[in-house]
Scaffold this motif. Structure first.
Motif, mmCIF file in Angstrom:
data_model
loop_
_atom_site.group_PDB
_atom_site.id
_atom_site.type_symbol
_atom_site.label_atom_id
_atom_site.label_comp_id
_atom_site.label_asym_id
_atom_site.label_seq_id
_atom_site.Cartn_x
_atom_site.Cartn_y
_atom_site.Cartn_z
ATOM 1 N N TRP A 118 0.815 -1.221 0.000
ATOM 2 C CA TRP A 118 0.000 0.000 0.000
ATOM 3 C C TRP A 118 0.852 1.276 0.000
ATOM 4 N N GLY A 119 2.103 1.162 -0.437
ATOM 5 C CA GLY A 119 2.980 2.329 -0.414
ATOM 6 C C GLY A 119 3.602 2.578 0.932
ATOM 7 N N SER A 120 3.601 1.571 1.824
ATOM 8 C CA SER A 120 4.142 1.747 3.175
ATOM 9 C C SER A 120 5.645 1.960 3.177
ATOM 10 N N HIS A 121 6.341 1.421 2.161
ATOM 11 C CA HIS A 121 7.796 1.504 2.089
ATOM 12 C C HIS A 121 8.232 1.778 0.650
ATOM 13 N N LEU A 122 9.407 2.323 0.522
ATOM 14 C CA LEU A 122 10.098 2.398 -0.753
ATOM 15 C C LEU A 122 11.319 1.495 -0.658
ATOM 16 N N GLY A 123 11.392 0.522 -1.536
ATOM 17 C CA GLY A 123 12.558 -0.339 -1.579
ATOM 18 C C GLY A 123 13.664 0.299 -2.389
ATOM 19 N N ILE A 124 14.880 0.213 -1.900
ATOM 20 C CA ILE A 124 16.043 0.779 -2.602
ATOM 21 C C ILE A 124 17.138 -0.279 -2.693
ATOM 22 N N ILE A 125 17.636 -0.466 -3.896
ATOM 23 C CA ILE A 125 18.839 -1.279 -4.125
ATOM 24 C C ILE A 125 19.855 -0.383 -4.814
ATOM 25 N N ASP A 126 20.973 -0.144 -4.167
ATOM 26 C CA ASP A 126 22.046 0.652 -4.759
ATOM 27 C C ASP A 126 23.103 -0.284 -5.340
ATOM 28 N N LEU A 127 23.450 -0.040 -6.595
ATOM 29 C CA LEU A 127 24.452 -0.837 -7.299
ATOM 30 C C LEU A 127 25.653 0.035 -7.648
ATOM 31 N N ALA A 128 26.823 -0.548 -7.586
ATOM 32 C CA ALA A 128 28.040 0.083 -8.099
ATOM 33 C C ALA A 128 28.531 -0.783 -9.255
ATOM 34 N N LEU A 129 28.592 -0.203 -10.452
ATOM 35 C CA LEU A 129 28.926 -0.946 -11.664
ATOM 36 C C LEU A 129 30.323 -0.592 -12.124
ATOM 37 N N LEU A 130 31.086 -1.606 -12.504
ATOM 38 C CA LEU A 130 32.433 -1.417 -13.022
ATOM 39 C C LEU A 130 32.545 -2.069 -14.396
ATOM 40 N N PRO A 131 33.426 -1.549 -15.245
ATOM 41 C CA PRO A 131 33.606 -2.160 -16.572
ATOM 42 C C PRO A 131 34.048 -3.613 -16.446
ATOM 43 N N ALA A 132 33.548 -4.439 -17.352
ATOM 44 C CA ALA A 132 33.912 -5.852 -17.394
ATOM 45 C C ALA A 132 34.438 -6.180 -18.780
ATOM 46 N N HIS A 133 34.811 -7.451 -18.970
ATOM 47 C CA HIS A 133 35.315 -7.875 -20.282
ATOM 48 C C HIS A 133 34.296 -7.586 -21.371
ATOM 49 N N ARG A 134 33.040 -7.842 -21.067
ATOM 50 C CA ARG A 134 31.949 -7.502 -21.977
ATOM 51 C C ARG A 134 30.922 -6.707 -21.187
ATOM 52 N N GLY A 135 30.821 -5.432 -21.447
ATOM 53 C CA GLY A 135 29.841 -4.596 -20.755
ATOM 54 C C GLY A 135 30.267 -4.231 -19.349
#
Length: 664
Positions: free
Chosen positions: A325-342
């Motif tokens: 019912w909108g009681s919470h906002l879920g947050i996932i924080d990602l840190a992305l680094l270059p890889a061999h592909r993407g």
């Protein structure tokens, strides 16, 4: 000890507005690209912070309140995606009114309009999206400015999931230009895959005739490599399913942890069960985390895939379940680094932020939904009948109450009337029983999630309060022995109590009250001193145990093999709650009208006039034995009137709930 995660949303001094929610991973290396995933789930048409059943504002629900957190989260990390995990179109009288009246051309559904205004990037379907039928769902979704995906519901199954004929896109590719710490910009593509419980085919059978559904793990295992082959940098799964410990089972309803364990998943949003993950506070004492998945984890240690409520991970992948019912906002924080592909996810953190009770909400959403809000309040204020007794669910799990009895009576009334009009092959002399559950009895719904209707006039909002869902009725052919098993499954809600002891827990974990069916037409005792025959998932775990005692029909013990008719709702008859015999029973007939409409008609016909009669069940007597439970603050008046001398208030908890004692 309880631990609290960093990064809480505070309030700026003197402003009354939330401060930006900082990156949960700070500090980051400068070569990293930060990406924030924000998620809601199980909004159930709670656009505004309003409780339509009590006809008053809400401090803990409504997307208008969640909007404050969305703004704070965007301010804290500018690079973000806003996602919804399903069950957005059904769940309160506003949603019912929209479905009843239909949508006006070129005017979006109020829920979709609010999501457009907030800039959602993608969403998925939940099982309740189909409650009003596929045409209405498609009409509402047509107004969305963002893709809505689902990979495991099909018109026709192919040789593999990627060959299925899907009515909705299985995934969305979201390409965004994101900056690293040096200020360099990179084009990254996020693939968002959607999944829903395959049980939707039985829960909404009348609306989904001809459709097929894949197991969620099976579908995701086929589509994720497809996404990776499309050069997707990040794979996010919107999984409208709960988090269940233990081994995978085919067509598992709450399979989020098993989906997260699949190769190629970078992050997952869970839902469906209205819980919070990771819990804001986590304790090694299960009773300290009643509204989280911590209890199920503690009850099944060492099971795979790993569920870590402290790290906020499923099978090592970041995950979030943002309440309801909108009681919470879920947050996932990602840190992305270059890889061999993407790119690859180098670091991740997750958290579910609760809304601020003191917040004002988003005024633009309030204005946009105002017309629908006013129309809904006017509609549910229409009078229906009157009740000679109060209808409350504070004590609905402690013995028979008039609130549940009324629903059972209405279902029996409809059954008799329907059989009287002639059903081919029906036996008019067969006993008629009725199964109903107290939907609002605290628990996951919070301290005020109870029905509390005073004796006197009843209007439509009270009818909706008594019966929240748009389920229809289904009449099943069973026998008395199968009904006794049905009741044994219901009794799994209770912990095993020891005779002669006081202040032991009454309830077994976080069992939802909607899986506690009371069967009207019978009289019986429940004896929680016996082990539970079934566990919380409906699995037979103690074949020699029996909690249902002294079961009688019309004053005599019935023959277990004697046939009966049982009126229940389509959710239960379709397997919801895993009640023994429900899904395999012969269906005698279905109602066209929702149970809520049947209930209103029954009340108009004077159905409440006999509510002051004795109920059908109570606990087996156990002198010198007691148990403790928590109920809503409104129960103080119910207990104070002395009508039930078994009950005693022990103390008031910090959230206003009451800790009480029941004497057996």
């Amino acid at each position: 000890m309880t631990s609290r995660r960093p990064g809480a949303a505070g309030t700026a001094p003197g402003t009354g507005t939330p401060v930006p929610i900082a990156n949960l991973l700070e500090p980051l290396p400068p070569e990293a690209v930060p990406l924030r995933l924000m998620a809601t789930s199980d909004l159930h048409v709670h656009v505004l912070a309003w409780d339509y059943y009590a006809d008053r504002g809400s401090k803990t629900a409504g997307l208008a309140r969640t909007a404050e957190l969305i703004a704070a989260a965007r301010a804290g990390v500018g690079q973000s995606l806003l996602l919804d995990n399903g069950d957005y179109l059904q769940g309160n009288p506003l949603g019912d009114l929209m479905a009843e009246r239909g949508l006006e051309p070129d005017t979006p559904h109020p829920m979709i309009g609010a999501m457009n205004d907030l800039g959602y990037d993608c969403g998925t379907l939940g099982n309740h999206e189909f409650n009003y039928g596929v045409p209405f769902l498609n009409s509402a979704n047509a107004g969305a400015n963002f893709p809505i995906v689902c990979a495991n519901l099909a018109r026709c199954l192919g040789a593999t999931p990627t060959d299925d004929d899907l009515p909705y896109p299985p995934y969305a590719l979201l390409t965004r230009h994101l900056a690293d710490g040096h200020g360099s910009t990179h084009a990254l593509t996020v693939g968002v895959l959607g999944l829903l419980p395959p049980q939707v085919l039985t829960w909404d059978r009348r609306h989904l005739e001809g459709f097929c559904a894949r197991d969620m793990v099976e579908a995701a295992a086929a589509w994720i490599p497809h996404l990776r082959a499309a050069a997707v940098d990040v794979v996010v799964v919107l999984c409208h399913a709960g988090i269940e410990a233990g081994p995978w089972r085919p067509r598992m309803e709450n399979a989020a942890a098993h989906v997260a364990a699949l190769p190629g998943v970078d992050a997952l949003v869970s839902g469906h069960t209205h819980l919070v993950f990771p819990p804001e506070h986590y304790s090694l004492t299960p009773a300290d985390a009643p509204s989280s998945v911590a209890q199920s984890v503690l009850a099944a240690p060492g099971t795979a895939p790993a569920i870590d409520p402290v790290a906020g991970t499923l099978a090592g992948r970041p995950a979030v379940m943002p309440g309801y019912w909108g009681s919470h906002l879920g947050i996932i924080d990602l840190a992305l680094l270059p890889a061999h592909r993407g790119w690859r996810v180098a670091q991740a953190a997750s958290r579910a932020f609760p809304v601020r009770p003191e917040g004002r909400g988003d005024p633009s959403i309030a204005r946009a939904a105002d017309q629908a809000h006013r129309a809904t309040r006017a509609r549910i204020a229409e009078p229906v009948a009157a009740t000679p007794v109060a209808l409350q669910t504070y004590t609905a799990l402690l013995g028979d109450t008039a609130a549940v009895r009324l629903v059972n009576d209405a279902q029996t009334w409809w059954t008799r009337a329907t059989l009287g009009r002639g059903i081919p092959g029906a036996d008019h002399a067969r006993p008629i029983l009725s199964a109903a559950a107290p939907f609002k009895a605290g628990g996951r719904g919070g301290p005020h999630y109870f029905t509390d209707i005073a004796a006197g006039p009843i209007c439509l909002r009270h009818v909706a309060d008594l019966y929240l869902y748009p389920n229809t009725l289904r009449l099943l052919e069973l026998n008395f022995g199968q009904v006794a098993e049905w009741l044994e499954r219901s009794a799994a809600i209770y912990a095993e109590v020891t005779p002669g002891r006081l202040d032991q827990p009454l309830f077994a974990g976080d069992a939802p009250s909607y899986n506690f069916d009371v069967v009207g037409g019978l009289a019986y005792h429940i004896d929680p001193s016996q082990p539970s025959r079934y566990d919380g998932q409906g699995r037979l775990v103690a074949p020699g145990a029996n909690r249902i005692k002294n079961l009688t029909w019309k004053g005599a013990a019935p023959d277990p093999d004697a046939p009966v008719y049982l009126a229940t709702n389509t959710y239960r008859a379709g397997g919801g709650g895993d009640f023994p015999g429900a899904a395999s029973a012969r269906v005698v007939c279905d109602s066209e009208a929702p149970v809520r409409d049947i209930l209103a008609d029954f009340l108009r016909a004077g159905g409440a006039d006999t509510l002051d009669r004795p109920g059908s069940w109570r606990f087996a007597p156990m002198p010198g034995t007691g148990a403790v439970f928590t109920t809503g603050p409104g129960a103080r008046a119910v207990i104070a009137n002395g009508a039930d001398p078994r009950l005693e208030v022990l103390e008031e908890n910090a959230d206003g709930t009451l800790r009480c004692r029941l004497a057996f």
